[in-house]
Motif scaffolding. Structure first.
Motif, PDB file in Angstrom:
ATOM      1  N   THR A 606      41.934  44.833  55.177  1.00  0.00           N
ATOM      2  CA  THR A 606      42.780  44.306  54.110  1.00  0.00           C
ATOM      3  C   THR A 606      42.181  43.057  53.474  1.00  0.00           C
ATOM      4  O   THR A 606      42.699  42.556  52.485  1.00  0.00           O
ATOM      5  CB  THR A 606      44.195  43.985  54.636  1.00  0.00           C
ATOM      6  N   ASN A 607      41.086  42.572  54.064  1.00  0.00           N
ATOM      7  CA  ASN A 607      40.358  41.423  53.524  1.00  0.00           C
ATOM      8  C   ASN A 607      38.932  41.522  54.046  1.00  0.00           C
ATOM      9  O   ASN A 607      38.713  41.411  55.254  1.00  0.00           O
ATOM     10  CB  ASN A 607      41.020  40.119  53.984  1.00  0.00           C
ATOM     11  N   TRP A 608      37.973  41.737  53.155  1.00  0.00           N
ATOM     12  CA  TRP A 608      36.596  41.957  53.598  1.00  0.00           C
ATOM     13  C   TRP A 608      35.989  40.740  54.287  1.00  0.00           C
ATOM     14  O   TRP A 608      34.967  40.849  54.967  1.00  0.00           O
ATOM     15  CB  TRP A 608      35.719  42.407  52.426  1.00  0.00           C
ATOM     16  N   ARG A 609      36.620  39.585  54.162  1.00  0.00           N
ATOM     17  CA  ARG A 609      36.146  38.404  54.883  1.00  0.00           C
ATOM     18  C   ARG A 609      36.299  38.591  56.395  1.00  0.00           C
ATOM     19  O   ARG A 609      35.650  37.894  57.177  1.00  0.00           O
ATOM     20  CB  ARG A 609      36.922  37.168  54.439  1.00  0.00           C
ATOM     21  N   TYR A 610      37.185  39.507  56.797  1.00  0.00           N
ATOM     22  CA  TYR A 610      37.429  39.739  58.213  1.00  0.00           C
ATOM     23  C   TYR A 610      36.537  40.836  58.793  1.00  0.00           C
ATOM     24  O   TYR A 610      36.592  41.092  60.005  1.00  0.00           O
ATOM     25  CB  TYR A 610      38.896  40.131  58.444  1.00  0.00           C
ATOM     26  N   TYR A 611      35.729  41.478  57.955  1.00  0.00           N
ATOM     27  CA  TYR A 611      34.913  42.572  58.475  1.00  0.00           C
ATOM     28  C   TYR A 611      33.500  42.076  58.770  1.00  0.00           C
ATOM     29  O   TYR A 611      33.104  40.973  58.409  1.00  0.00           O
ATOM     30  CB  TYR A 611      34.908  43.763  57.518  1.00  0.00           C
ATOM     31  N   ASP A 612      32.704  42.926  59.432  1.00  0.00           N
ATOM     32  CA  ASP A 612      31.427  42.452  59.963  1.00  0.00           C
ATOM     33  C   ASP A 612      30.385  42.187  58.880  1.00  0.00           C
ATOM     34  O   ASP A 612      30.450  42.703  57.769  1.00  0.00           O
ATOM     35  CB  ASP A 612      30.896  43.409  61.031  1.00  0.00           C
ATOM     36  N   SER A 613      29.414  41.389  59.238  1.00  0.00           N
ATOM     37  CA  SER A 613      28.411  40.884  58.302  1.00  0.00           C
ATOM     38  C   SER A 613      27.497  41.974  57.751  1.00  0.00           C
ATOM     39  O   SER A 613      27.291  42.055  56.533  1.00  0.00           O
ATOM     40  CB  SER A 613      27.559  39.809  58.989  1.00  0.00           C
ATOM     41  N   ASP A 631      37.813  38.765  47.023  1.00  0.00           N
ATOM     42  CA  ASP A 631      39.231  38.496  46.802  1.00  0.00           C
ATOM     43  C   ASP A 631      39.885  39.393  45.762  1.00  0.00           C
ATOM     44  O   ASP A 631      41.066  39.741  45.890  1.00  0.00           O
ATOM     45  CB  ASP A 631      39.416  37.030  46.394  1.00  0.00           C
ATOM     46  N   ASP A 632      39.147  39.772  44.719  1.00  0.00           N
ATOM     47  CA  ASP A 632      39.768  40.495  43.607  1.00  0.00           C
ATOM     48  C   ASP A 632      40.283  41.869  44.012  1.00  0.00           C
ATOM     49  O   ASP A 632      41.205  42.392  43.377  1.00  0.00           O
ATOM     50  CB  ASP A 632      38.778  40.643  42.445  1.00  0.00           C
ATOM     51  N   ASN A 633      39.677  42.465  45.040  1.00  0.00           N
ATOM     52  CA  ASN A 633      40.099  43.802  45.458  1.00  0.00           C
ATOM     53  C   ASN A 633      40.591  43.829  46.895  1.00  0.00           C
ATOM     54  O   ASN A 633      40.492  44.846  47.585  1.00  0.00           O
ATOM     55  CB  ASN A 633      38.952  44.792  45.251  1.00  0.00           C
ATOM     56  N   SER A 634      41.148  42.708  47.325  1.00  0.00           N
ATOM     57  CA  SER A 634      41.791  42.648  48.635  1.00  0.00           C
ATOM     58  C   SER A 634      43.251  43.046  48.487  1.00  0.00           C
ATOM     59  O   SER A 634      43.968  42.488  47.648  1.00  0.00           O
ATOM     60  CB  SER A 634      41.703  41.226  49.194  1.00  0.00           C
ATOM     61  N   PRO A 635      43.739  44.005  49.259  1.00  0.00           N
ATOM     62  CA  PRO A 635      45.160  44.352  49.193  1.00  0.00           C
ATOM     63  C   PRO A 635      46.066  43.143  49.424  1.00  0.00           C
ATOM     64  O   PRO A 635      47.142  43.042  48.837  1.00  0.00           O
ATOM     65  CB  PRO A 635      45.330  45.386  50.309  1.00  0.00           C
ATOM     66  N   THR A 636      45.607  42.218  50.272  1.00  0.00           N
ATOM     67  CA  THR A 636      46.401  41.024  50.553  1.00  0.00           C
ATOM     68  C   THR A 636      46.638  40.216  49.281  1.00  0.00           C
ATOM     69  O   THR A 636      47.732  39.690  49.059  1.00  0.00           O
ATOM     70  CB  THR A 636      45.697  40.167  51.617  1.00  0.00           C
ATOM     71  N   THR A 637      45.625  40.141  48.430  1.00  0.00           N
ATOM     72  CA  THR A 637      45.747  39.418  47.159  1.00  0.00           C
ATOM     73  C   THR A 637      46.840  40.015  46.286  1.00  0.00           C
ATOM     74  O   THR A 637      47.508  39.303  45.531  1.00  0.00           O
ATOM     75  CB  THR A 637      44.399  39.447  46.410  1.00  0.00           C
TER      76      THR A 637
END
Length: 709
Positions: A606-613, A631-637
């Motif tokens: 739901t946020n690519w910042r939380y996925y692996d490098s 951020d622009d395509n995060s469902p959380t946003t």
């Protein structure tokens, strides 16, 4: 009384299994389970092959297809020959760790003397590998590399600094294993004199911890190193261990790309190894030749790309003269290129608006390579042999469906595994020109059961998107379909980079569940939009730095197109996906809230910042370099946009897509006063299975669909 209840239950179950419909009970009882052939391996003479059967590893003749007895008696999970076939490595018992890695108990049997030796005194090991001369086996235990002499049984440590969550020797860390696709990072030289291995220092990699609830009074904890996008990765370095000297020397990679070292590959030369290295952005890879006597490193060539290189899908195959084949997308499609031993390009071997999807081998006598390709259409995979010198090609498999091959060592025979969307897997013995010799196994019984339960065949169509592409799609309609009626639409997709869900192949996964839903009055559809694979690099890589943007646009476009068909009720469109597909289902219910009435997201990012490098940065760069892409395509946003009925599902012990993703998305939905359903599966990983978990999960999803779509 108990006996009467049991009898009545069995009668009810029998009646249910004989009803002419597909049910979850049938699916999860194994009623529709297909048959296969396990562990097919050609022997060196090219005239016999082996398979794993109950009670042993059986030997068959290609020419007669008759069983010639067991090569080894006993029950084994897998096996591997030494190069000269004098010995066989036998996996007796295994315990999974991550996606590819496992701990195993291994034996080595000498096929000449009949003597069996247990590796590492019967204690669990990882990634055992015969030396080419069959005198030793290297293996890993407790993050250290060892080898065992098969004559004396003596075990020699190669490294001693291995430590959990700190140092790994010859073994991939979590992110390497998951995203580069293998756990072993060492290899023997052809002459058995040396081992080249990668050392990973993950001391500075941030640690993730996962609570394990179990049945104890206090939960325990699972901790491992997990580099999220933009965070520190393992520091990797390469070494040569010389058996003769008993010493280790570091390979100097300072003048080359050395952030990642995903591959260690044996060449056809006696004292040589190839390393494939990459910079962090994964749009350039060095192919490096290492002299294992001197440690000297020579760059053969650098592969570059304007977007990314599929570092998880490397094909590098050395021929007898040490020339080699390399797969590249440099002309827009994945094809094979032939280089001489010094890295000079000889020629492009395959060419066309189709892709090479697998490589099976090279016949030096006929100068032919054997490959799987999409030359008969992107939803089909076929097997061909191609003359490496004059380019002459011959199809040896079926022209439609999903076909793969297991060739004899002399290429006079192969076992073809084939299926289509309407026909389950068959295993057929063919000669080297594709002539059928004998059908070894079919799944007619499986298909008969499904047809008796009113199985509906998929229809393949294409759907236009806004960019003018024709997107591959399939549709399952109810068996008693009436074109004058309006049906609710349930869409499934995965949509991840290079993936494919719309294929003319049999699916033993969700497909039977989709058939069940169709019987309950739904039209089921699946669409492969931009970003998916086998239609060329342009179609796949348009998503670069904007992961999720074009993919969700295409799913919304497809939903609207399908909704405009006369037989679809556009007010009743639902969507489902798992992992990347769950991410897309979450976006559909937010950015596509006006189109989708209902959605189910399982284990979503739901946020690519939380996925692996490794995975995330391959497509988005780092968050520091491309914050908008994250951020622009995060469902959380976009949580505030949710309108329809939404079911969010996640396993609490998911080591891949962390539970944190669903927790953050849930909080965003809560703070936006959005009502939704949520199901957490205690101690379950990304696959969410074990015991009665899957039946319960699919019953929950079925009920949610029936109640809300």
């Amino acid at each position: 009384m108990k006996k009467l209840i049991l009898t009545l239950s069995l009668v009810a179950l029998f009646q249910n299994f004989n009803a002419q419909e597909i049910t979850l009970d049938k699916i999860y009882s194994g009623y529709y389970r297909g048959k296969g052939i396990a562990g097919i391996t050609s022997m060196k003479n090219g005239e016999s092959y082996l398979v794993i059967e109950q009670g042993g590893i059986a030997k068959y003749s290609y020419k007669t297809s008759q069983k010639e007895g067991n090569l080894v008696d006993g029950n084994f999970e897998s096996y591997e020959f030494s190069d000269d076939e004098s010995k066989i490595l036998l996996l007796k018992d295994s315990q999974p760790i991550y996606r590819h890695s496992f701990l195993g108990i291994f034996d080595v049997k000498d096929l000449k003397t009949g003597k069996t030796i247990t590796l590492n005194e019967g204690k669990p090991i990882q990634e055992p590998r015969f030396s080419p001369d069959a005198t030793k086996v290297a293996f890993i235990t407790d993050n250290n590399l060892f080898y065992q002499d098969l004559s004396s049984g003596n075990i020699t440590p190669i490294t001693k600094d291995g430590k959990k969550n700190e140092i790994l020797n010859g073994l991939a860390d979590w992110v390497y294993e998951e995203e580069f696709g293998h756990a072993r990072l060492y290899e023997w030289t052809k002459n058995s004199d040396a081992i080249v291995f990668v050392k990973s220092n993950e001391k500075e990699v941030p640690e993730i911890y996962i609570p394990i609830y179990g049945k104890s009074l206090y939960p325990s904890e699972m901790r491992y190193k997990y580099p999220k996008a933009g965070e520190k990765n393992s520091l990797v370095s390469a070494y040569i261990f010389s058996l003769g000297k008993g010493s280790i020397g570091k390979i100097n990679l300072d003048n080359f790309k050395n952030y990642y070292i995903p591959n260690v590959i044996q060449t056809s030369a006696s004292d040589e190894m190839v390393l494939i290295t990459s910079q962090r952005t994964q749009n350039a890879s060095d192919v490096l030749k290492v002299n294992t006597k001197t440690g000297a490193v020579t760059k053969l060539f650098t592969e570059t790309d304007n977007q990314w290189i599929d570092t998880d899908n490397v094909t590098l195959e050395f021929l007898e003269d040490n020339s080699f084949l390399w797969a590249s997308e440099r002309d827009g499609f994945r094809h094979l290129y032939w280089y001489d031993k010094d890295g000079k390009l000889k020629k492009q071997v395959t060419k066309g608006n189709w892709e090479v999807t697998d490589y099976y081998g090279f016949n030096p006598k006929s100068k032919e390579i054997y490959v799987q390709t999409t030359e008969k259409g992107s939803i089909n995979k076929v097997v061909s042999k191609i003359n490496i010198e004059n380019g002459k090609s011959q199809l040896v498999s079926n022209a439609e469906g999903n076909n793969s091959a297991n060739f004899s060592k002399n290429y006079n025979y192969f076992i073809e595994t084939s299926s289509t969307a309407s026909k389950p897997y068959t295993f057929v013995l063919k000669d080297g020109n594709g002539k059928v010799m004998k059908e070894l196994q079919n799944n007619d019984e499986q298909l008969k059961k499904l047809h008796s339960d009113n199985f509906s065949e998929k229809e393949f169509i294409t759907i236009p998107n806004a960019a003018g592409d024709q997107m591959n799609a399939w549709i399952i309609k109810p068996k008693n379909f009436d074109p004058k009626k309006k049906y609710p639409l349930f869409m499934y997709q995965y949509s991840g980079p290079g993936s494919q869900q719309v294929a003319n192949s049999w699916d033993n996964g969700n497909a039977i569940w989709f058939e069940m839903l169709a019987q309950k009055g739904y039209v089921i559809a699946c669409v492969d939009g931009r970003g998916t694979g086998y239609k060329g690099a342009k179609f796949k890589k348009v998503t670069y730095k904007n992961l999720g943007k074009y993919e969700i646009e295409d799913q919304i476009t497809a939903a609207k197109w399908l909704g405009n068909q006369s037989y679809i009720d556009k007010s009743r469109i639902g969507i489902f996906g798992w992992s990347f597909g769950g991410y897309m289902a979450s976006l559909a219910m937010t950015k596509g809230a006006d189109v989708f009435k209902m959605g189910i997201a399982v284990a979503p990012v739901t946020n690519w910042r939380y996925y692996d490098s490794v995975y995330t940065e391959r497509f988005l760069l780092t968050p520091q370099e491309n914050p908008a892409g994250y951020d622009d395509n995060s469902p959380t946003t976009h949580a505030k946009l949710l309108k329809g009925k939404f079911l969010l599902i996640h396993g609490t012990a998911d080591d891949n897509v962390h539970f944190q993703n669903s927790m953050e998305f849930s909080e965003a939905l809560i703070q936006n006063k959005k009502q939704f359903d949520f199901m957490a599966y205690p101690d379950k990983n990304h696959g969410i299975y074990g015991g009665q978990t899957r039946p319960q999960l699919y019953q929950k999803m079925t009920d949610f669909i029936l109640n809300n779509l």
